[in-house]
Design a protein around this motif. Structure first.
Motif, PDB file in Angstrom:
ATOM      1  N   ARG A  16      -6.435  -0.424 -12.757  1.00  0.00           N
ATOM      2  CA  ARG A  16      -5.962   0.489 -11.700  1.00  0.00           C
ATOM      3  C   ARG A  16      -4.877   1.423 -12.225  1.00  0.00           C
ATOM      4  O   ARG A  16      -4.866   2.611 -11.905  1.00  0.00           O
ATOM      5  CB  ARG A  16      -5.448  -0.313 -10.495  1.00  0.00           C
ATOM      6  CG  ARG A  16      -6.586  -0.915  -9.710  1.00  0.00           C
ATOM      7  CD  ARG A  16      -6.095  -1.661  -8.494  1.00  0.00           C
ATOM      8  NE  ARG A  16      -7.203  -1.947  -7.606  1.00  0.00           N
ATOM      9  CZ  ARG A  16      -7.209  -2.905  -6.700  1.00  0.00           C
ATOM     10  NH1 ARG A  16      -6.150  -3.700  -6.558  1.00  0.00           N
ATOM     11  NH2 ARG A  16      -8.255  -3.084  -5.928  1.00  0.00           N
TER      12      ARG A  16
ATOM     13  N   ASP B 257     -10.568   3.506  -5.135  1.00  0.00           N
ATOM     14  CA  ASP B 257     -10.861   2.252  -4.433  1.00  0.00           C
ATOM     15  C   ASP B 257     -12.346   2.172  -4.139  1.00  0.00           C
ATOM     16  O   ASP B 257     -13.020   3.193  -3.994  1.00  0.00           O
ATOM     17  CB  ASP B 257     -10.100   2.211  -3.095  1.00  0.00           C
ATOM     18  CG  ASP B 257      -8.638   1.861  -3.293  1.00  0.00           C
ATOM     19  OD1 ASP B 257      -8.360   0.843  -3.949  1.00  0.00           O
ATOM     20  OD2 ASP B 257      -7.783   2.617  -2.803  1.00  0.00           O
TER      21      ASP B 257
ATOM     22  N   ASP C 210      -3.000   7.975  -6.616  1.00  0.00           N
ATOM     23  CA  ASP C 210      -3.509   6.615  -6.402  1.00  0.00           C
ATOM     24  C   ASP C 210      -4.769   6.384  -7.255  1.00  0.00           C
ATOM     25  O   ASP C 210      -5.504   7.333  -7.564  1.00  0.00           O
ATOM     26  CB  ASP C 210      -3.844   6.458  -4.903  1.00  0.00           C
ATOM     27  CG  ASP C 210      -3.897   5.005  -4.469  1.00  0.00           C
ATOM     28  OD1 ASP C 210      -3.671   4.116  -5.313  1.00  0.00           O
ATOM     29  OD2 ASP C 210      -4.173   4.772  -3.275  1.00  0.00           O
TER      30      ASP C 210
ATOM     31  N   THR D 294     -15.321  -0.411  -1.825  1.00  0.00           N
ATOM     32  CA  THR D 294     -15.581  -1.571  -0.972  1.00  0.00           C
ATOM     33  C   THR D 294     -17.096  -1.824  -0.990  1.00  0.00           C
ATOM     34  O   THR D 294     -17.843  -1.117  -1.671  1.00  0.00           O
ATOM     35  CB  THR D 294     -15.017  -1.339   0.441  1.00  0.00           C
ATOM     36  OG1 THR D 294     -15.183  -2.547   1.189  1.00  0.00           O
ATOM     37  CG2 THR D 294     -15.724  -0.201   1.174  1.00  0.00           C
TER      38      THR D 294
ATOM     39  N   SER E  47       0.823  -1.203   0.000  1.00  0.00           N
ATOM     40  CA  SER E  47       0.000   0.000   0.000  1.00  0.00           C
ATOM     41  C   SER E  47       0.859   1.255   0.000  1.00  0.00           C
ATOM     42  O   SER E  47       0.517   2.239  -0.641  1.00  0.00           O
ATOM     43  CB  SER E  47      -1.001  -0.021   1.153  1.00  0.00           C
ATOM     44  OG  SER E  47      -0.357   0.200   2.365  1.00  0.00           O
TER      45      SER E  47
END
Ligand code: SAM
Length: 212
Positions: free
Chosen positions: A175, A147, A144, A149, A132
């Motif tokens: 990604r 993301d 980055d 979830t 990470s």
């Protein structure tokens, strides 16, 4: 790892343990005195110490400086207050001056914490998942990737299907593309420093084609 806070008053010699005084020439604010600061640093600095002075006039702190500092054995931070230090502190101690940005805070404690946090998380073994730290924004001169979830769907916003595919290679490529997209959109200045593999060039070409 050990973090120790030192009180400059421990290196004063008067009854009131004075660390500041009025500036010669007049003007607003107080100035940190040269004797306690120099004596404190000389007492605390060892042969393996990297000595840093937090100052809005210093070189700008960023990921590269954090990486450099994460390799050091002992960091000593000197935090200012009031108007800052008697200039002789700089002349005598020759510190590495670090600024966290072009704005002025009340003291050097918050900047020192910012630097410490950014440095400590780069030390191997500190983060649960080493990967990470390598993937975070700036680590590769890229922002980055997004993301997600659970849940897979919320108020009509769905998680991109590729992330649910279980296909690790497609996920990795997605990604990377999204990190390039973000960096191109939000921080194009970083892109020139990012490592551009053949794959990156292809992904950037795809982004250009998508933009029309
Ligand atoms: N008179 C100084 C000047 O204008 O450059 C500002 C002094 S500031 C009010 C007091 C202390 O806060 C500084 O000595 C420094 O340790 C710390 N400080 C304030 N802003 C900072 C920044 N952007 N980065 C690092 N340290 C900062």
């Amino acid at each position: 790892m050990r973090i120790v806070v030192h009180d400059l008053r421990n290196w004063t010699h008067d009854r009131h343990r004075t660390v500041d005084d009025r500036p010669y020439g007049g003007g607003a604010g107080m100035v940190l005195k040269v004797e306690p600061v120099v004596e404190a640093v000389e007492a605390l600095r060892g042969p393996k110490t990297r000595f840093l002075l937090l100052s809005p006039q210093g070189r700008r702190f960023g990921h590269e400086v954090a990486k450099e500092l994460s390799l050091e054995e002992h960091l000593l931070f000197l935090c200012g207050r009031y108007e800052g230090f008697d200039e002789r502190v700089r002349l005598i101690l020759k510190p590495d001056e670090i600024s966290i940005g072009d704005y002025v805070l009340t003291g050097g404690e918050v900047p020192a914490l910012v630097v410490m946090d950014a440095v400590i998380r780069l030390i191997p073994g500190v983060l649960g998942d080493e990967e990470s730290a390598r993937e975070n924004s700036f680590a590769q001169h890229l922002l980055d990737h997004p993301d997600y979830t659970r849940p897979a769907s919320f108020r009509g916003f769905d998680v991109p299907p590729v992330l649910l595919s279980g296909d690790h290679e497609r996920i990795r490529r997605w990604r990377r593309k999204e990190a390039l997209r973000r960096t191109k959109g939000l921080r194009p200045d970083l892109l020139s420093k990012a490592f551009s593999s053949q794959e990156d060039l292809e992904l950037l070409a795809e982004l250009d084609a998508e933009a029309g």
